[in-house]
Design a protein around this motif. Structure first.
Motif, PDB file in Angstrom:
ATOM      1  N   ASP A  16      39.260  40.391  31.869  1.00 13.24           N
ATOM      2  CA  ASP A  16      39.048  41.251  33.024  1.00 13.24           C
ATOM      3  C   ASP A  16      38.618  40.477  34.261  1.00 13.24           C
ATOM      4  O   ASP A  16      38.523  41.028  35.353  1.00 13.24           O
ATOM      5  CB  ASP A  16      38.003  42.324  32.694  1.00 13.24           C
ATOM      6  CG  ASP A  16      36.635  41.728  32.372  1.00 13.24           C
ATOM      7  OD1 ASP A  16      36.590  40.561  31.913  1.00 13.24           O
ATOM      8  OD2 ASP A  16      35.624  42.428  32.559  1.00 13.24           O
ATOM      9  N   ARG A  17      38.391  39.158  34.118  1.00 18.19           N
ATOM     10  CA  ARG A  17      37.900  38.342  35.233  1.00 18.19           C
ATOM     11  C   ARG A  17      39.031  37.740  36.071  1.00 18.19           C
ATOM     12  O   ARG A  17      38.759  37.119  37.096  1.00 18.19           O
ATOM     13  CB  ARG A  17      37.027  37.195  34.701  1.00 18.19           C
ATOM     14  CG  ARG A  17      35.916  37.605  33.750  1.00 18.19           C
ATOM     15  CD  ARG A  17      34.815  38.342  34.469  1.00 18.19           C
ATOM     16  NE  ARG A  17      33.695  38.593  33.587  1.00 18.19           N
ATOM     17  CZ  ARG A  17      32.618  37.834  33.483  1.00 18.19           C
ATOM     18  NH1 ARG A  17      32.520  36.736  34.232  1.00 18.19           N
ATOM     19  NH2 ARG A  17      31.637  38.146  32.666  1.00 18.19           N
ATOM     20  N   ASP A  19      43.533  37.826  37.234  1.00 22.37           N
ATOM     21  CA  ASP A  19      44.847  38.475  37.266  1.00 22.37           C
ATOM     22  C   ASP A  19      45.981  37.477  37.091  1.00 22.37           C
ATOM     23  O   ASP A  19      47.093  37.861  36.726  1.00 22.37           O
ATOM     24  CB  ASP A  19      45.050  39.194  38.612  1.00 22.37           C
ATOM     25  CG  ASP A  19      43.944  40.178  38.916  1.00 22.37           C
ATOM     26  OD1 ASP A  19      43.634  41.007  38.041  1.00 22.37           O
ATOM     27  OD2 ASP A  19      43.378  40.107  40.018  1.00 22.37           O
TER      28      ASP A  19
END
Length: 289
Positions: A16-17, A19
């Motif tokens: 989630d940190r 892209d």
């Protein structure tokens, strides 16, 4: 931002940190002969998770031959979004001749590559010579396993340095995986040329132009949402940190003798990094999801 050198067991823990992912090739995805199964699975999982993945390599060969090699090793081109090599950046620089060190290096070249590869000069207006005494510049893209020791090149390089022949090194890596394990890479040979008094321009990690080109290829995303994954503190971590990217260091690579199997990997990484500019955000043994 995560505390420096925090150990994780798999990439999913921090998915989630980020892209976008920049993936080193040698020592991260494969060893030149075999694709690491867990790394292959991780690339597939990254695509399934909607992450954009760009292979970023200090290979002195151009992008296309590297993509072909990855496919032969079992990672087909559709599995990732793109590949950018220091060889590709070098080739583009020699074609366009718009910025140093390519603007005034001349057109007569002493070429050093691995396995006789000529992709680094294909389509370029260069004359290739067999002796440094006839060269305007030296182009170092790769090394065969039996030619990695700097002493082999001492006489040729001494003569070239005396003539002030510049070198362009399209692979700054200091060590690489050879048939017998880790052996000196082109970056080490380029450093030896500097020790003899020669001038060297390095293209590739940790230098900013290859990271700038990579971000452009990804569509210029927020650098803080881009994760660089590799096995070298000096090239992958230091270079990525300098342009504001997040970083993940893999222990089972060029630093394996110091880090692989360390009971406290995070602490061992911090000791080895020694300076903030070489400190990864995260570390783990090998690439896995």
């Amino acid at each position: 931002m995560t505390a420096a050198a925090c150990e994780i067991s798999g990439l999913s823990a921090i998915a989630d940190r980020f892209d976008h992912v920049l993936l080193d090739q040698w020592g991260t995805l494969h060893d030149g002969r075999t694709m690491f199964p867990a790394a292959h699975d991780c690339v597939v999982r990254l695509r399934e998770a909607g992450k954009h993945t760009l292979v970023l390599s200090n290979s002195g060969k151009r992008a296309s031959p590297n993509a072909e090699r990855l496919a032969r090793l079992g990672l087909p081109r559709p599995a990732y979004d793109g590949i950018l090599t220091s060889g590709e950046v070098t080739w583009t620089g020699l074609r366009e001749r718009t910025r140093a060190p390519f603007t005034d290096c001349g057109n007569t070249c002493f070429l050093i590559t691995r396995g006789g590869d000529c992709s680094l000069i294909d389509g370029l207006d260069l004359a290739i010579v067999s002796d440094t005494r006839d060269a305007d510049f030296i182009l170092l893209g790769g090394l065969d396993d039996d030619l990695t020791e700097p002493d082999i090149w001492h006489d040729q390089f001494t003569r070239a340095a005396a003539r002030r022949v510049p070198m362009i090194c399209a692979n700054p890596d200091l060590m690489m995986f050879g048939a017998t394990g880790l052996v000196p890479a082109p970056g080490t040979l380029a450093r030896a040329y500097e020790w003899l008094g020669g001038t060297v321009s390095f293209v590739g990690k940790p230098h900013a132009p290859i990271f700038t080109a990579a971000l452009e290829q990804l569509g210029n995303p927020d650098p803080h949402r881009v994760l660089m994954i590799g096995d070298s503190l000096d090239h992958d971590v230091a270079g990525a940190r300098a342009v504001g990217l997040q970083t993940l260091l893999l222990a089972d690579g060029v630093h394996r003798t110091t880090l692989a199997g360390a009971p406290d990997l995070a602490a061992a990484t911090r000791r080895l990094a020694a300076a903030p500019g070489r400190m990864p955000n995260w570390t783990m043994q090998h690439l896995s999801w």
